[in-house]
Design a protein around this motif. Structure first.
Motif, PDB file in Angstrom:
ATOM      1  N   ASP A   8      -5.818  -1.049  11.893  1.00 10.49           N
ATOM      2  CA  ASP A   8      -6.879  -2.442  10.781  1.00 10.49           C
ATOM      3  C   ASP A   8      -6.346  -2.897   9.717  1.00 10.49           C
ATOM      4  O   ASP A   8      -6.123  -2.039   8.722  1.00 10.49           O
ATOM      5  CB  ASP A   8      -8.484  -2.027  10.973  1.00 10.49           C
ATOM      6  N   ILE A   9      -5.322  -3.416   9.388  1.00  7.89           N
ATOM      7  CA  ILE A   9      -5.365  -3.833   8.838  1.00  7.89           C
ATOM      8  C   ILE A   9      -5.715  -5.392   7.814  1.00  7.89           C
ATOM      9  O   ILE A   9      -5.059  -6.776   7.435  1.00  7.89           O
ATOM     10  CB  ILE A   9      -3.418  -4.196   8.236  1.00  7.89           C
ATOM     11  N   THR A  10      -6.978  -5.530   8.298  1.00 13.19           N
ATOM     12  CA  THR A  10      -7.809  -6.999   7.823  1.00 13.19           C
ATOM     13  C   THR A  10      -7.480  -6.569   6.386  1.00 13.19           C
ATOM     14  O   THR A  10      -7.289  -7.999   5.907  1.00 13.19           O
ATOM     15  CB  THR A  10      -9.400  -6.351   8.334  1.00 13.19           C
ATOM     16  N   ASP A  11      -7.399  -5.794   5.788  1.00 11.81           N
ATOM     17  CA  ASP A  11      -7.133  -5.744   4.250  1.00 11.81           C
ATOM     18  C   ASP A  11      -6.102  -4.552   4.077  1.00 11.81           C
ATOM     19  O   ASP A  11      -5.785  -3.574   4.174  1.00 11.81           O
ATOM     20  CB  ASP A  11      -8.178  -4.792   2.981  1.00 11.81           C
ATOM     21  N   PRO A  12      -4.634  -5.610   3.871  1.00 12.52           N
ATOM     22  CA  PRO A  12      -3.267  -4.695   4.058  1.00 12.52           C
ATOM     23  C   PRO A  12      -2.758  -4.138   2.668  1.00 12.52           C
ATOM     24  O   PRO A  12      -2.598  -2.586   3.107  1.00 12.52           O
ATOM     25  CB  PRO A  12      -1.846  -6.081   3.935  1.00 12.52           C
ATOM     26  N   ARG A  13      -4.026  -3.360   1.862  1.00 13.23           N
ATOM     27  CA  ARG A  13      -3.647  -2.726   0.690  1.00 13.23           C
ATOM     28  C   ARG A  13      -4.239  -1.211   1.247  1.00 13.23           C
ATOM     29  O   ARG A  13      -4.222  -0.447   0.567  1.00 13.23           O
ATOM     30  CB  ARG A  13      -4.617  -3.297  -0.271  1.00 13.23           C
ATOM     31  N   ARG A  14      -5.677  -1.145   2.454  1.00  7.27           N
ATOM     32  CA  ARG A  14      -6.431  -0.751   2.928  1.00  7.27           C
ATOM     33  C   ARG A  14      -6.534  -0.349   3.826  1.00  7.27           C
ATOM     34  O   ARG A  14      -7.500  -0.821   5.496  1.00  7.27           O
ATOM     35  CB  ARG A  14      -7.842  -0.363   2.549  1.00  7.27           C
ATOM     36  N   PRO A  15      -5.656  -0.374   4.354  1.00  9.06           N
ATOM     37  CA  PRO A  15      -4.642  -0.082   6.713  1.00  9.06           C
ATOM     38  C   PRO A  15      -6.186   1.395   6.976  1.00  9.06           C
ATOM     39  O   PRO A  15      -5.767   2.765   6.482  1.00  9.06           O
ATOM     40  CB  PRO A  15      -3.178   0.310   6.287  1.00  9.06           C
ATOM     41  N   THR A  16      -6.840   0.924   7.789  1.00  4.27           N
ATOM     42  CA  THR A  16      -7.052   2.410   8.730  1.00  4.27           C
ATOM     43  C   THR A  16      -6.501   2.638  10.192  1.00  4.27           C
ATOM     44  O   THR A  16      -6.719   1.151  11.251  1.00  4.27           O
ATOM     45  CB  THR A  16      -8.649   2.025   8.699  1.00  4.27           C
ATOM     46  N   SER A  17      -6.050   3.221  11.078  1.00  4.95           N
ATOM     47  CA  SER A  17      -5.766   3.722  12.092  1.00  4.95           C
ATOM     48  C   SER A  17      -6.415   4.357  13.054  1.00  4.95           C
ATOM     49  O   SER A  17      -7.696   4.630  12.681  1.00  4.95           O
ATOM     50  CB  SER A  17      -4.340   4.607  12.114  1.00  4.95           C
ATOM     51  N   ARG A  18      -6.233   4.153  14.192  1.00  5.12           N
ATOM     52  CA  ARG A  18      -7.383   4.649  15.620  1.00  5.12           C
ATOM     53  C   ARG A  18      -5.790   5.180  16.175  1.00  5.12           C
ATOM     54  O   ARG A  18      -5.162   4.225  17.090  1.00  5.12           O
ATOM     55  CB  ARG A  18      -8.209   3.694  16.017  1.00  5.12           C
ATOM     56  N   THR A  66       1.249  -1.037   0.132  1.00  2.00           N
ATOM     57  CA  THR A  66      -0.057  -0.410  -0.317  1.00  2.00           C
ATOM     58  C   THR A  66       0.857   1.397  -0.410  1.00  2.00           C
ATOM     59  O   THR A  66       2.069   1.309  -0.123  1.00  2.00           O
ATOM     60  CB  THR A  66      -0.750   0.090   1.360  1.00  2.00           C
ATOM     61  N   GLN A  67       0.128   2.652  -0.237  1.00  4.01           N
ATOM     62  CA  GLN A  67       0.284   3.514  -0.056  1.00  4.01           C
ATOM     63  C   GLN A  67       1.451   3.481   1.459  1.00  4.01           C
ATOM     64  O   GLN A  67       0.797   3.427   2.331  1.00  4.01           O
ATOM     65  CB  GLN A  67       0.238   4.899  -0.143  1.00  4.01           C
ATOM     66  N   PRO A  68       2.560   4.483   1.907  1.00  4.03           N
ATOM     67  CA  PRO A  68       3.080   4.421   3.221  1.00  4.03           C
ATOM     68  C   PRO A  68       1.943   5.605   3.369  1.00  4.03           C
ATOM     69  O   PRO A  68       1.325   5.910   4.025  1.00  4.03           O
ATOM     70  CB  PRO A  68       4.656   5.643   2.830  1.00  4.03           C
ATOM     71  N   GLN A  69       1.761   5.197   4.704  1.00  6.58           N
ATOM     72  CA  GLN A  69       1.131   5.457   5.943  1.00  6.58           C
ATOM     73  C   GLN A  69       1.385   6.783   6.657  1.00  6.58           C
ATOM     74  O   GLN A  69       2.440   6.267   7.782  1.00  6.58           O
ATOM     75  CB  GLN A  69       0.214   4.549   7.013  1.00  6.58           C
ATOM     76  N   VAL A  70       0.778   8.098   6.929  1.00  2.98           N
ATOM     77  CA  VAL A  70       2.149   9.040   7.703  1.00  2.98           C
ATOM     78  C   VAL A  70       1.334   8.446   8.688  1.00  2.98           C
ATOM     79  O   VAL A  70      -0.289   8.729   9.064  1.00  2.98           O
ATOM     80  CB  VAL A  70       1.671   9.898   6.878  1.00  2.98           C
ATOM     81  N   ALA A  71       2.080   8.439   9.542  1.00  4.64           N
ATOM     82  CA  ALA A  71       1.500   8.407  11.197  1.00  4.64           C
ATOM     83  C   ALA A  71       1.334   9.220  12.946  1.00  4.64           C
ATOM     84  O   ALA A  71       0.773   9.603  13.656  1.00  4.64           O
ATOM     85  CB  ALA A  71       2.140   6.756  12.027  1.00  4.64           C
ATOM     86  N   ASP A  72       2.191  10.054  12.692  1.00  2.00           N
ATOM     87  CA  ASP A  72       2.964  11.199  13.162  1.00  2.00           C
ATOM     88  C   ASP A  72       3.170  12.530  12.180  1.00  2.00           C
ATOM     89  O   ASP A  72       4.055  12.033  11.264  1.00  2.00           O
ATOM     90  CB  ASP A  72       2.777  10.556  14.412  1.00  2.00           C
ATOM     91  N   THR A  73       3.450  13.428  13.380  1.00  2.00           N
ATOM     92  CA  THR A  73       5.074  13.942  12.892  1.00  2.00           C
ATOM     93  C   THR A  73       6.034  14.001  13.406  1.00  2.00           C
ATOM     94  O   THR A  73       6.623  15.221  12.806  1.00  2.00           O
ATOM     95  CB  THR A  73       4.305  15.605  12.999  1.00  2.00           C
ATOM     96  N   ASN A  74       6.820  13.298  13.925  1.00  2.00           N
ATOM     97  CA  ASN A  74       7.918  13.402  14.517  1.00  2.00           C
ATOM     98  C   ASN A  74       8.691  11.798  14.897  1.00  2.00           C
ATOM     99  O   ASN A  74       9.476  12.020  15.429  1.00  2.00           O
ATOM    100  CB  ASN A  74       7.381  14.076  16.212  1.00  2.00           C
ATOM    101  N   GLY A  75       8.120  11.095  14.281  1.00  2.00           N
ATOM    102  CA  GLY A  75       8.393  10.096  13.664  1.00  2.00           C
ATOM    103  C   GLY A  75       8.298   8.399  14.780  1.00  2.00           C
ATOM    104  O   GLY A  75       7.514   8.917  15.274  1.00  2.00           O
TER     105      GLY A  75
END
Length: 535
Positions: free
Chosen positions: A406-416, A371-380
């Motif tokens: 949630d990577i049930t579908d690793p090509r469309r991860p969602t975050s909380r 998948t595309q890189p998932q941006v998680a935060d601003t400081n690493g």
């Protein structure tokens, strides 16, 4: 004192100091005595066969601060002193009558230090003083002492005396608040490193733990008796450079360690009492190696590095490991963490560039992003880990947030996002059943989460404190309710998350129930309920 009923003075009083004498201690061999004084000096005295004292050669004039406490260790090597300036000092007297300073003064107390005591094994020093708290110090390496855990608070006035039990599991303190307190010291901290502990790793059966740290040593610990873990064998000397990560192979026969010197080392741990290197170190990274992960079948090892890459290694023949394919590139900075999922077909990486990346590694010669890189935060991002079922990924972020993906579908991860942190999140780890998540912070707090339903994570209680400094690694012991944390304070803390067992241990340690009178004194806001089976 042959007959306690007939005590007599052996010799005339000696003009020991130019100020009042505040403390006296006798070494375990009975040959030397030490005195501390209001004149700021420590003096040593020879004890003759008759018990008479004669001045030894050396008098130490340290400062204008009164020396309130002196104590010898039980091995006959060290003397500790505590003074008016709040400092605790160590002295080596193993050479005879001359005291040599050891390391730097131990600082932490904010006022007078009145009392000192060494544990029987000399690995812990307890100090108490005017501010009413007791501090514990890790003396595994006396030249590099470090504060051990949080201060023991509870007294309402100055602490004037402390003493360890013969087995070192109990500490007793006396205070000007007219009370004495009994503290359980059940070895819940594993002491053996002399620099920050960076990493932990268990065998799958939970019987052996490996730890690595800033002094370049790897230590092994036996959890055959989980209530009393203990070091086994000698530390593994890896060459003196920082150990950033350790991990056991799935079959427990190999241990891998990742190093600041850009190398990865393999160890034969079939006999934990006699560990030997397995082949030559793996080389190929051009920067420090921060993280490693075995594939579930143990045939591959993944690594990540400060050189902005991850790599795969073929361990089909562990004695002759070889690089698989080309370096995995894409991150725009150091790759801090790498992890395989339970199938061994998906690899997660997290790094300095704030992104989580998922890779298809079914064909190690042709790794492709899922998948595309998932941006998680601003400081690493500092760490990434999979849940046991492989459907969720947790990341630790420097921007005071941990995340569940949630990577049930690793090509469309969602975050909380998991909030409530007051400092950067350094480490994350799932329990064996995947129902709990632990996270450690740079500020030294341990957060626990109920993630039985990853879509609705809930914090479990308030953050826990115990380390002095950051928590760089968290690890649940497999198939148990024990959690271990690695700290920059050079300790490994053991947390028992089994509430019933913790209650039983507390009741056993106190030896009696909490009476209605004590209850009204300490928890008057709640109705009385007799604990520990009391009536």
């Amino acid at each position: 004192m042959r007959d306690p009923s007939h005590v007599s003075l052996i010799a005339k009083p000696l003009p020991a100091h130019k100020g009042y004498v505040t403390s006296v201690a006798v070494d375990p061999g009975g040959r030397l005595a030490a005195t501390g004084s209001g004149d700021g000096t420590i003096r040593l005295w020879r004890i003759g066969r008759s018990g008479a004292l004669t001045a030894a050669a050396q008098t130490l004039v340290k400062s204008d601060n009164t020396v309130h406490a002196v104590a010898f260790d039980r091995e006959g090597r060290f003397l500790a002193s505590g003074s008016e300036d709040g400092a605790v000092r160590l002295w080596d007297y193993s050479g005879g009558e001359r005291l040599t300073p050891v390391g730097s003064p131990l600082t932490g107390h904010t006022s007078y230090v009145f009392t000192l005591a060494f544990s029987p094994d000399r690995r812990i020093l307890a100090s108490g003083g005017d501010e009413g708290v007791i501090r514990l110090w890790n003396l595994t390496d006396p030249s590099q002492p470090a504060m051990l855990g949080q201060p023991l608070a509870g007294h309402r006035s100055s602490v004037g005396s402390v003493a360890f039990s013969a087995d070192g599991t109990t500490l007793v303190s006396g205070s000007a608040d007219d009370t004495f307190r009994v503290w359980n010291v059940p070895r819940r901290a594993l002491i053996g490193h002399t620099a920050g502990v960076n990493t932990l790793g268990f065998t799958r059966d939970g019987r052996t733990l490996a730890s690595g740290g800033g002094n370049g040593l790897v230590r092994l610990w036996s959890f055959s008796d989980p209530a009393h873990p203990m070091a086994v064998g000698k530390p593994l000397d890896t060459g003196g450079d920082t150990v950033n990560a350790v991990e056991f192979s799935p079959d427990g026969r190999l241990l891998a360690s990742a190093h600041q010197d850009r190398s990865i080392r393999l160890w034969d741990v079939r006999d934990v009492s006699h560990v030997v290197p397995y082949g030559k170190p793996l080389s190929g990274h051009t920067g420090a190696v921060y993280s490693i992960s075995f594939s579930p079948d143990g045939r591959m090892l993944a690594s990540s590095s400060a050189d902005s890459t991850a790599r795969l290694w073929d361990l089909t023949t562990p004695g002759r490991p070889a690089a698989l394919g080309k370096p995995i590139t894409g991150h725009a900075g150091a790759v801090h963490s790498v992890a395989f999922d339970r199938t061994g077909r998906v690899l997660a990486t997290a790094g300095e560039d704030t992104t989580l990346r998922l890779w298809d590694v079914a064909d190690p010669a042709g790794v492709v992003p899922l998948t595309q890189p998932q941006v998680a935060d601003t400081n690493g991002l500092w760490q990434v880990t999979f849940s046991p079922d492989g459907r969720t990924v947790a990341t630790a972020g420097a921007d005071n947030i941990a995340r569940l993906w949630d990577i049930t579908d690793p090509r469309r991860p969602t975050s909380r996002a998991l909030g409530g942190y007051v400092s950067g999140v350094w480490s994350v780890g799932f329990s064996s059943d995947g129902r709990m998540l632990a996270s450690g912070t740079f500020g030294g707090l341990l957060h626990l989460w109920d993630v039985a339903d990853p879509r609705r994570p809930r914090p479990i209680g308030s953050p826990l404190s115990g380390h002095i400094g950051g928590i760089g690694w968290v690890a649940y012991r497999p198939n148990s309710r024990q959690l271990l944390t690695a700290g920059t304070d050079s300790t490994i803390q053991v947390w028992d998350l089994d509430v019933e067992r913790s209650i039983a241990r507390i009741c056993a340690a106190t030896g009696r129930t909490l009476t209605p009178r004590l209850w009204s004194t300490y928890v008057s806001s709640l109705p009385y309920k007799a604990p520990c089976g009391g009536q």
